[in-house]
Design a protein around this motif. Structure first.
Motif, PDB file in Angstrom:
ATOM      1  N   UNK A   1     -23.058  32.262  15.524  1.00 42.53           N
ATOM      2  CA  UNK A   1     -22.372  31.560  14.441  1.00 42.53           C
ATOM      3  C   UNK A   1     -21.906  32.517  13.353  1.00 42.53           C
ATOM      4  N   UNK A   2     -22.624  33.616  13.176  1.00 38.22           N
ATOM      5  CA  UNK A   2     -22.250  34.586  12.142  1.00 38.22           C
ATOM      6  C   UNK A   2     -21.153  35.539  12.604  1.00 38.22           C
ATOM      7  N   UNK A   3     -20.753  35.419  13.880  1.00 41.25           N
ATOM      8  CA  UNK A   3     -19.654  36.242  14.380  1.00 41.25           C
ATOM      9  C   UNK A   3     -20.070  37.419  15.233  1.00 41.25           C
ATOM     10  N   UNK A   4     -21.374  37.569  15.510  1.00 45.46           N
ATOM     11  CA  UNK A   4     -21.829  38.673  16.357  1.00 45.46           C
ATOM     12  C   UNK A   4     -21.434  38.405  17.806  1.00 45.46           C
ATOM     13  N   UNK A   5     -20.960  39.445  18.480  1.00 45.63           N
ATOM     14  CA  UNK A   5     -20.512  39.328  19.863  1.00 45.63           C
ATOM     15  C   UNK A   5     -21.265  40.338  20.714  1.00 45.63           C
ATOM     16  N   UNK A   6     -21.745  39.864  21.865  1.00 42.17           N
ATOM     17  CA  UNK A   6     -22.439  40.756  22.808  1.00 42.17           C
ATOM     18  C   UNK A   6     -21.976  40.435  24.220  1.00 42.17           C
ATOM     19  N   UNK A   7     -21.747  41.496  25.018  1.00 40.68           N
ATOM     20  CA  UNK A   7     -21.296  41.306  26.393  1.00 40.68           C
ATOM     21  C   UNK A   7     -22.014  42.280  27.311  1.00 40.68           C
ATOM     22  N   UNK A   8     -22.446  41.797  28.449  1.00 42.13           N
ATOM     23  CA  UNK A   8     -23.179  42.638  29.396  1.00 42.13           C
ATOM     24  C   UNK A   8     -22.228  43.486  30.236  1.00 42.13           C
TER      25      UNK A   8
ATOM     26  N   UNK B   1     -32.989  40.821  21.643  1.00 44.72           N
ATOM     27  CA  UNK B   1     -33.419  41.835  20.677  1.00 44.72           C
ATOM     28  C   UNK B   1     -33.139  43.248  21.188  1.00 44.72           C
ATOM     29  N   UNK B   2     -33.358  43.456  22.482  1.00 37.30           N
ATOM     30  CA  UNK B   2     -33.141  44.781  23.063  1.00 37.30           C
ATOM     31  C   UNK B   2     -31.712  44.984  23.531  1.00 37.30           C
ATOM     32  N   UNK B   3     -30.970  43.900  23.661  1.00 37.19           N
ATOM     33  CA  UNK B   3     -29.596  44.008  24.133  1.00 37.19           C
ATOM     34  C   UNK B   3     -29.493  44.413  25.589  1.00 37.19           C
ATOM     35  N   UNK B   4     -30.446  43.955  26.401  1.00 31.63           N
ATOM     36  CA  UNK B   4     -30.471  44.326  27.820  1.00 31.63           C
ATOM     37  C   UNK B   4     -30.538  43.088  28.706  1.00 31.63           C
ATOM     38  N   UNK B   5     -30.099  43.257  29.935  1.00 34.35           N
ATOM     39  CA  UNK B   5     -30.184  42.199  30.941  1.00 34.35           C
ATOM     40  C   UNK B   5     -30.924  42.753  32.148  1.00 34.35           C
ATOM     41  N   UNK B   6     -31.895  41.982  32.618  1.00 31.41           N
ATOM     42  CA  UNK B   6     -32.632  42.360  33.818  1.00 31.41           C
ATOM     43  C   UNK B   6     -32.363  41.329  34.905  1.00 31.41           C
ATOM     44  N   UNK B   7     -31.946  41.824  36.047  1.00 32.82           N
ATOM     45  CA  UNK B   7     -31.736  40.965  37.220  1.00 32.82           C
ATOM     46  C   UNK B   7     -32.867  41.251  38.194  1.00 32.82           C
ATOM     47  N   UNK B   8     -33.657  40.247  38.563  1.00 32.71           N
ATOM     48  CA  UNK B   8     -34.796  40.485  39.456  1.00 32.71           C
ATOM     49  C   UNK B   8     -34.342  40.941  40.827  1.00 32.71           C
ATOM     50  N   UNK B   9     -35.234  41.633  41.559  1.00 30.12           N
ATOM     51  CA  UNK B   9     -34.895  42.040  42.930  1.00 30.12           C
ATOM     52  C   UNK B   9     -34.558  40.829  43.794  1.00 30.12           C
TER      53      UNK B   9
END
Length: 282
Positions: free
Chosen positions: A123-130, A147-155
């Protein structure tokens, strides 16, 4: 009592036959659950991105119901050559959740892309893309640590385990209830009940993994799944006839057929919410 059990058996078997065409559409479909941990403390939208041109996205009424500033920020953040799957559509049916109360955003149906990115706007305008990710199983999951800005995909094997549990849990619940309805005592029957289900459902899970989960669905779905369900029903009924105690062998055999008809009929409808719950707690 015997007449009632016979009526239950005939009803469930008839229901399975009548619902055959529905199974072709309510069986396993492409699905992706994105679980957000340590998420934003403000409202946000999360959508999947897929390559190419989209189409058939949200209706005007649905767009009007959204926060217009957040919607505009989301669409503006979509990179060239990509499209937002839910917001802009994929050209084929897809459903998904831009918002989520429990942090799990589930996207499903045939429009779920195999290659995708995750886009979040607040809502404040922050944008994040993997970065670009790949869905390697029919029903997959990914965990976004905001918080870490990371994405984990399980095996891949984790995806198979989740799908196995999503199929097994509804089966155990449905067939466990019917075990009591047929008059078998749980204390005397639970070992045989679990052993038979783990063996037969394990075989079905392997079958599903190699022929459906791996390759997706086609019109040949019923050609594969119906014979498999029939074989499992007969095997389970035969095993229950030998292993279950406290009632007649005929009743144990009838229970096996009835339980499988019920789990086949209801299991497909329960698998998705159970799968979502499993992803939530994992």
């Amino acid at each position: 009592m015997r007449r009632n059990l016979r009526s239950i058996l005939l009803f469930l078997l008839a229901a399975v036959l009548l619902a055959g065409t529905a199974f072709a559409d309510t069986g396993p479909k492409p699905q992706l659950a994105v679980k957000v941990v340590s998420g934003p403390e403000e409202p946000y939208y999360l959508d999947l991105l897929a390559e190419g041109k989209g189409g058939n996205g949200l209706s005007q009424e649905e767009r009007d119901a959204l926060d217009q500033d957040m919607l505009s920020a989301l669409l503006s953040a979509v990179p060239e050559g990509w499209h937002a799957c839910v917001t802009e559509g994929t050209g084929v049916p897809i459903w998904g959740e831009l918002t989520s109360e429990d942090g799990v955003h589930t996207f499903g149906y045939v429009g779920v892309p195999e290659t995708y990115r995750i886009l979040v706007v607040t809502q404040s305008g922050e944008v994040w893309m993997s970065e670009t990710l790949e869905r390697k199983v029919l029903q997959a999951s990914a965990t976004l640590d905001w918080a870490a800005g990371t994405v984990k995909v399980p095996p891949v094997w984790v995806g198979y385990v989740l799908q196995f549990l999503a199929a097994l849990v509804p089966t155990l619940v449905i067939e466990g209830v019917l075990l009591l309805v047929f008059g078998f005592q749980w204390k005397r029957s639970w070992r045989a009940f679990l052993l038979v289900n783990l063996v037969t459902q394990g075989a079905l899970a392997v079958f599903m993994s190699f022929h459906i989960i791996r390759d997706g669905l086609g019109w040949w779905f019923l050609i594969l799944i119906v014979p498999a369900e029939v074989v499992i029903a007969l095997v389970e009924a035969g095993l229950y006839r030998k292993l279950l105690q406290g009632r007649s062998r005929a009743r144990a055999f009838a229970y096996g057929l009835t339980a499988n008809a019920a789990s086949a009929l209801l299991g497909w409808y329960l698998a998705e919410p159970v799968w979502r719950w499993i992803v939530t707690i994992c």
